[in-house]
Design a protein around this motif. Structure first.
Motif, PDB file in Angstrom:
ATOM      1  N   ASN A 111      34.355  16.997 -25.930  1.00 28.84           N
ATOM      2  CA  ASN A 111      32.887  17.058 -25.868  1.00 28.84           C
ATOM      3  C   ASN A 111      32.357  16.275 -24.680  1.00 28.84           C
ATOM      4  O   ASN A 111      31.341  16.648 -24.082  1.00 28.84           O
ATOM      5  CB  ASN A 111      32.287  16.510 -27.167  1.00 28.84           C
ATOM      6  N   ILE A 112      33.039  15.190 -24.320  1.00 27.98           N
ATOM      7  CA  ILE A 112      32.590  14.387 -23.184  1.00 27.98           C
ATOM      8  C   ILE A 112      32.650  15.208 -21.906  1.00 27.98           C
ATOM      9  O   ILE A 112      31.715  15.197 -21.095  1.00 27.98           O
ATOM     10  CB  ILE A 112      33.454  13.117 -23.048  1.00 27.98           C
ATOM     11  N   LEU A 113      33.742  15.953 -21.713  1.00 24.70           N
ATOM     12  CA  LEU A 113      33.861  16.784 -20.511  1.00 24.70           C
ATOM     13  C   LEU A 113      32.818  17.890 -20.507  1.00 24.70           C
ATOM     14  O   LEU A 113      32.240  18.216 -19.468  1.00 24.70           O
ATOM     15  CB  LEU A 113      35.262  17.385 -20.417  1.00 24.70           C
ATOM     16  N   ASP A 114      32.573  18.478 -21.666  1.00 26.76           N
ATOM     17  CA  ASP A 114      31.572  19.548 -21.747  1.00 26.76           C
ATOM     18  C   ASP A 114      30.186  19.025 -21.399  1.00 26.76           C
ATOM     19  O   ASP A 114      29.413  19.675 -20.691  1.00 26.76           O
ATOM     20  CB  ASP A 114      31.571  20.166 -23.143  1.00 26.76           C
ATOM     21  N   GLU A 115      29.861  17.830 -21.884  1.00 23.31           N
ATOM     22  CA  GLU A 115      28.543  17.256 -21.623  1.00 23.31           C
ATOM     23  C   GLU A 115      28.411  16.773 -20.183  1.00 23.31           C
ATOM     24  O   GLU A 115      27.365  16.894 -19.560  1.00 23.31           O
ATOM     25  CB  GLU A 115      28.291  16.098 -22.593  1.00 23.31           C
ATOM     26  N   ALA A 116      29.520  16.205 -19.645  1.00 23.29           N
ATOM     27  CA  ALA A 116      29.468  15.677 -18.281  1.00 23.29           C
ATOM     28  C   ALA A 116      29.542  16.779 -17.242  1.00 23.29           C
ATOM     29  O   ALA A 116      29.060  16.628 -16.123  1.00 23.29           O
ATOM     30  CB  ALA A 116      30.612  14.686 -18.058  1.00 23.29           C
ATOM     31  N   GLY A 117      30.185  17.901 -17.621  1.00 21.24           N
ATOM     32  CA  GLY A 117      30.243  19.039 -16.709  1.00 21.24           C
ATOM     33  C   GLY A 117      31.196  18.853 -15.551  1.00 21.24           C
ATOM     34  O   GLY A 117      30.967  19.384 -14.471  1.00 21.24           O
ATOM     35  N   GLY A 118      32.297  18.126 -15.734  1.00 19.81           N
ATOM     36  CA  GLY A 118      33.250  17.956 -14.647  1.00 19.81           C
ATOM     37  C   GLY A 118      34.533  17.303 -15.112  1.00 19.81           C
ATOM     38  O   GLY A 118      34.533  16.507 -16.040  1.00 19.81           O
ATOM     39  N   GLU A 119      35.678  17.690 -14.470  1.00 20.81           N
ATOM     40  CA  GLU A 119      36.976  17.154 -14.835  1.00 20.81           C
ATOM     41  C   GLU A 119      37.254  15.803 -14.178  1.00 20.81           C
ATOM     42  O   GLU A 119      38.302  15.206 -14.392  1.00 20.81           O
ATOM     43  CB  GLU A 119      38.082  18.147 -14.445  1.00 20.81           C
ATOM     44  N   PHE A 120      36.331  15.344 -13.316  1.00 19.02           N
ATOM     45  CA  PHE A 120      36.566  14.076 -12.631  1.00 19.02           C
ATOM     46  C   PHE A 120      36.510  12.890 -13.592  1.00 19.02           C
ATOM     47  O   PHE A 120      36.839  11.773 -13.220  1.00 19.02           O
ATOM     48  CB  PHE A 120      35.548  13.884 -11.513  1.00 19.02           C
ATOM     49  N   ARG A 121      36.078  13.102 -14.822  1.00 16.16           N
ATOM     50  CA  ARG A 121      36.044  12.033 -15.823  1.00 16.16           C
ATOM     51  C   ARG A 121      37.287  12.047 -16.713  1.00 16.16           C
ATOM     52  O   ARG A 121      37.270  11.538 -17.820  1.00 16.16           O
ATOM     53  CB  ARG A 121      34.790  12.143 -16.682  1.00 16.16           C
ATOM     54  N   MET A 122      38.376  12.640 -16.223  1.00  9.77           N
ATOM     55  CA  MET A 122      39.606  12.718 -17.018  1.00  9.77           C
ATOM     56  C   MET A 122      40.777  12.163 -16.209  1.00  9.77           C
ATOM     57  O   MET A 122      40.924  12.450 -15.027  1.00  9.77           O
ATOM     58  CB  MET A 122      39.894  14.157 -17.439  1.00  9.77           C
ATOM     59  N   TRP A 123      41.616  11.341 -16.875  1.00  7.70           N
ATOM     60  CA  TRP A 123      42.850  10.834 -16.297  1.00  7.70           C
ATOM     61  C   TRP A 123      44.006  11.206 -17.211  1.00  7.70           C
ATOM     62  O   TRP A 123      43.827  11.332 -18.435  1.00  7.70           O
ATOM     63  CB  TRP A 123      42.805   9.313 -16.148  1.00  7.70           C
ATOM     64  N   ASN A 124      45.197  11.371 -16.623  1.00  7.69           N
ATOM     65  CA  ASN A 124      46.385  11.696 -17.406  1.00  7.69           C
ATOM     66  C   ASN A 124      47.536  10.776 -17.021  1.00  7.69           C
ATOM     67  O   ASN A 124      47.633  10.320 -15.876  1.00  7.69           O
ATOM     68  CB  ASN A 124      46.813  13.156 -17.177  1.00  7.69           C
ATOM     69  N   TYR A 125      48.403  10.529 -18.006  1.00 10.11           N
ATOM     70  CA  TYR A 125      49.614   9.749 -17.775  1.00 10.11           C
ATOM     71  C   TYR A 125      50.776  10.455 -18.461  1.00 10.11           C
ATOM     72  O   TYR A 125      50.605  11.108 -19.500  1.00 10.11           O
ATOM     73  CB  TYR A 125      49.462   8.328 -18.310  1.00 10.11           C
ATOM     74  N   PHE A 126      51.972  10.298 -17.904  1.00 12.06           N
ATOM     75  CA  PHE A 126      53.166  10.998 -18.370  1.00 12.06           C
ATOM     76  C   PHE A 126      54.254   9.964 -18.632  1.00 12.06           C
ATOM     77  O   PHE A 126      54.570   9.150 -17.757  1.00 12.06           O
ATOM     78  CB  PHE A 126      53.613  12.005 -17.303  1.00 12.06           C
TER      79      PHE A 126
END
Length: 270
Positions: A111-126
């Motif tokens: 929901n945060i990504l949908d509301e913010a309208g951009g993938e720049f608010r996401m980080w990933n780790y492996f």
């Protein structure tokens, strides 16, 4: 790849998790440890450092390999045991650098990504959970206020395998302690099944987050005042020093040959 073409049995054996684990357990000849560091500043000056005297003759060819594959690109996460993880938009992809197999996983829903309208608010780790022998991808999305305070963050985990899907973290503690809202800010490094990464909880406060890949529990480690100030002013990062996680800052390396380093012990030390 040549041996995989001999027969279906050989191909199945070489591609199996059992064979891969044996391969990584084979003891290799003892070699001098090497450290590589690629640095750049606003004027595009670069330095490549190594503690190996035979760097030019021995190591350089290994850094000049063309790993380009169709479908690669986006944001690089990290590489682990011959598997390279990167993200394109909301979709995480894993590439096996030996077989050149590329697997696309479901998109992250938030929901945060949908509301913010951009993938720049996401980080990933492996990382790798050695207890259950599972490879996991951690996804963190966050919301930041106008005052640059992290209002909330969501965390999801994907376990590599057939039918992989994103789910919430599953901790063994009841009720599970929620991690403080934070915004990841650095690369991730795993030591003994624990993933570490730098994060902001507001525009003036930097912390070190840890995520146990087995129990899936978060912990917050406060930085020393000196390290927190340095991280706030300059772009610091993480490294492994004497089998421990450490924060290093290299703004004076090019001009003064000085590297500031803080190591995590029972108490921080510089």
């Amino acid at each position: 790849m040549r041996f995989k073409c001999v027969s279906k049995h050989w191909s199945s054996l070489i591609s199996s998790r059992y064979f891969t684990n044996l391969f990584f357990q084979v003891s290799s000849p003892k070699r001098e440890p090497r450290v590589f560091m690629f640095l750049s500043d606003n004027e595009h000056l670069c330095a490549l450092l190594s503690n190996n005297n035979n760097f030019l003759s021995d190591s350089y060819p290994h850094l000049n390999q063309d790993l380009t594959l169709p479908g690669m690109g986006g944001c690089f996460v990290n590489a682990l045991c011959g598997l390279m993880c990167f993200r394109v938009g909301r979709e995480v992809r894993i590439c096996n650098l030996t077989t050149r197999q590329l697997v696309n996983f479901p998109q992250v829903k938030s929901n945060i990504l949908d509301e913010a309208g951009g993938e720049f608010r996401m980080w990933n780790y492996f990382g790798h959970d050695s207890v259950h022998d599972e490879y996991k991808v951690l996804s963190t999305v966050f919301e930041v206020s106008k005052e640059e305070t992290v209002v909330r963050s969501e965390h999801q985990v994907l376990v590599l395998g057939p039918g992989a899907y994103w789910r919430g973290t599953q901790t063994t503690t009841l009720p599970p302690p929620p991690p403080p809202p934070h915004r990841p800010y650095s690369q991730g490094i795993s030591i003994n099944g624990v993933l570490y990464y730098g994060a902001w909880i507001d525009k003036n406060t930097c912390v070190l987050m840890s995520f146990d890949l087995t129990s899936e529990e978060f912990s917050l480690i406060e930085l020393p005042i000196e390290a927190s100030i340095v991280w706030h002013v300059h772009r610091a990062n993480l490294m492994i020093y004497e089998s421990k996680i450490a924060v290093f800052e290299y703004s004076r390396l090019m001009t003064e040959c000085i590297l500031d380093l803080w190591v995590v012990e029972e108490q921080w030390r510089i």
